[in-house]
Motif scaffolding. Structure first.
Motif: not given
Length: 359
Positions: A172-177, A183-185, A188-191, A240-241
Motif C-alpha cells: 500500500n505504498n511502493y507497489f501502488f504507483p 517507486s519512481s523516487l 528497491p534497494e534504496e527504499y 518484483a514485490v
C-alpha cells in the motif's frame, strides 16, 4: 520434517494454550503492527481497512471483532501460549486496569512510513502507535508507579514487545504507483535502506520508553498474496514485490544486530515472515471468502458465505491468513521468543481490587 508434519506439530503446540493454568510467563505483552495483528483498533476509524462485519470472525467466539481473519490472529495465539487468560485488548477499548498486562496498538493498513495506506482512509501508523504507547506509560506511572517512573520502567523491561510492520509500505505504498511516488523516487534497494533506517529509529524510541525484549517480524512475501497477483494480472507470485521484500528483510536483520550491540540490555529476535504469504505449501492458496476488487481491495465482501473447509486454506481473504495459518505462525513466534520467557522473573502486579479502586 515436511510441511504437513510441521503443521500438525505446531497446531498441537498452539492447542496446548487451551489448557494453560496459572500466571502468564511474562507480566505483560505489547503489540505493534498492521492488519495481521489488529484486533479492533480500526473499528471506529473512517477507513476501508476495517472488518467488523461477517464473514470475518465466523470462527471467533465473539464474532466480527475487527480481526482480519475467520478466527484468531497471530497476536491472539502468542498471547494464549504466553499464558494470558484473554487476548491482549486493543488500545481503542482497553480498560485502565488491563493496561498493566499489555495493549495491542496494531492497525490495518498501517506502515513504517506515515503515508502508507492513506488512500484507504484512517489508520494508525507506527509513529502514532508509539505515541499511544507513551500515553499508556503515563497512565501506568499513575496506576502502578503512584507517580514514580522507576517501578514502571522495571515492569516494562520485563514485557515482550512484538513489532510487525513493513507490509503496507510495499503493498500500500511502493507497489501502488497510482497513489504513491516512492517507486519512481527510489530503487528497491534504496527504499529498503530508507525504511529500515526509519524503523530502527522507531524501535530505538520504544527502547527509550522501557522496552527491552523485542520480537520483530520481517515483511511478508506479499508477491504471493492473491490480491497482489490479481493487481498484476498474473496467477504466479510477483517476483518484483518479493525481491523488494527480500532487500528490506536482509537489511532489517542486520539492523537488529546493530541495535542490540548499541542499546544496553536490549534483546532483538528477528522473526521470519508469516507462512501465510507463501504459496509453496500443499494447501489451498485461494481466498476462502469472496473478495472485493474495489472498496477494501482484497477483503471479504460483507455477509457472503465463506468456504467450508477453512482449515485447508492459507488465505482467508486475498491478503490475510486463516486462523489455521495463524496458529502455525503464532506458535513459531512463541517458540522463537523462548529466551524472553524461559528465564523471566515476573513483577508482582497490583491486586485486582487495587486496580479497580483506582480506576
Amino acid at each position: 520434517m515436511g510441511y504437513v508434519e510441521a503443521y500438525v506439530f505446531m497446531f498441537f503446540i498452539a492447542t496446548l494454550s487451551s489448557f494453560t493454568i496459572g500466571d502468564p510467563q511474562v507480566p505483560c505483552y505489547f503489540i505493534f503492527g498492521d492488519s495481521l495483528y489488529d484486533n479492533g483498533n480500526n473499528n471506529d476509524l473512517v477507513t476501508e481497512a476495517k472488518v467488523n462485519f461477517p464473514p470475518y470472525g465466523v470462527d471467533f467466539p465473539d464474532g466480527p471483532t475487527g480481526r482480519f481473519s475467520n478466527g484468531r490472529n497471530i497476536a491472539d495465539v502468542i498471547a494464549e501460549l504466553l499464558g494470558f487468560e484473554n487476548s491482549i485488548p486493543p488500545y481503542a477499548t482497553v480498560s485502565r486496569k488491563d493496561i498493566v498486562r499489555g495493549v495491542n496498538y496494531a492497525s490495518g493498513a498501517a506502515g513504517i512510513r506515515d503515508e502508507s495506506g492513506q488512500h484507504m482512509g484512517g489508520r494508525i501508523s507506527l509513529n502514532q502507535q508509539i505515541a499511544r504507547h507513551a500515553i499508556i506509560i503515563l497512565q501506568l506511572i499513575d496506576l502502578i508507579g503512584k507517580g514514580s517512573v522507576a517501578p514502571v520502567q522495571e515492569h516494562l523491561n520485563k514485557c515482550i514487545y512484538t513489532v510487525a510492520m513493513g507490509n503496507n509500505d510495499f503493498i500500500n505504498n511502493y507497489f501502488f504507483p497510482q497513489y504513491y511516488n516512492t517507486s519512481s523516487l527510489y530503487t528497491p534497494e534504496e527504499y529498503a535502506e530508507i525504511l529500515v533506517q526509519q524503523y530502527s529509529e522507531q524501535l530505538s524510541k520504544l527502547y527509550e520508553f522501557g522496552a527491552r525484549k523485542f520480537a520483530v517480524s520481517g515483511a511478508g512475501y506479499a508477491g504471493c498474496a492473491p490480491a497482489m497477483m490479481a493487481r498484476y494480472e498474473t496467477n504466479v507470485c510477483v517476483d518484483a514485490v518479493n525481491y523488494a521484500v527480500v532487500q528490506f528483510n536482509a537489511r532489517l536483520t542486520a539492523a537488529l544486530v546493530d541495535l542490540e550491540s548499541k542499546l544496553p540490555g536490549a534483546k532483538f529476535i528477528y522473526m521470519e515472515p508469516p507462512l501465510g504469504y507463501s504459496n509453496d505449501f500443499n494447501v489451498t492458496d485461494q481466498p476462502c471468502c469472496k473478495v472485493s476488487t474495489t472498496i477494501g481491495e482484497g477483503q471479504c465482501v460483507p455477509s457472503q458465505v465463506p468456504c467450508n473447509e477453512r482449515q485447508n486454506y492459507v488465505f482467508w481473504d486475498a491478503f490475510h491468513p486463516t486462523e489455521s495459518i495463524s496458529l502455525v505462525d503464532g506458535a513459531a513466534v512463541y517458540a522463537a521468543m523462548s529466551p524472553f520467557y524461559a528465564s523471566s522473573t515476573k513483577l508482582s502486579l497490583p491486586s485486582e481490587e487495587l486496580l479497580i479502586s483506582d480506576a
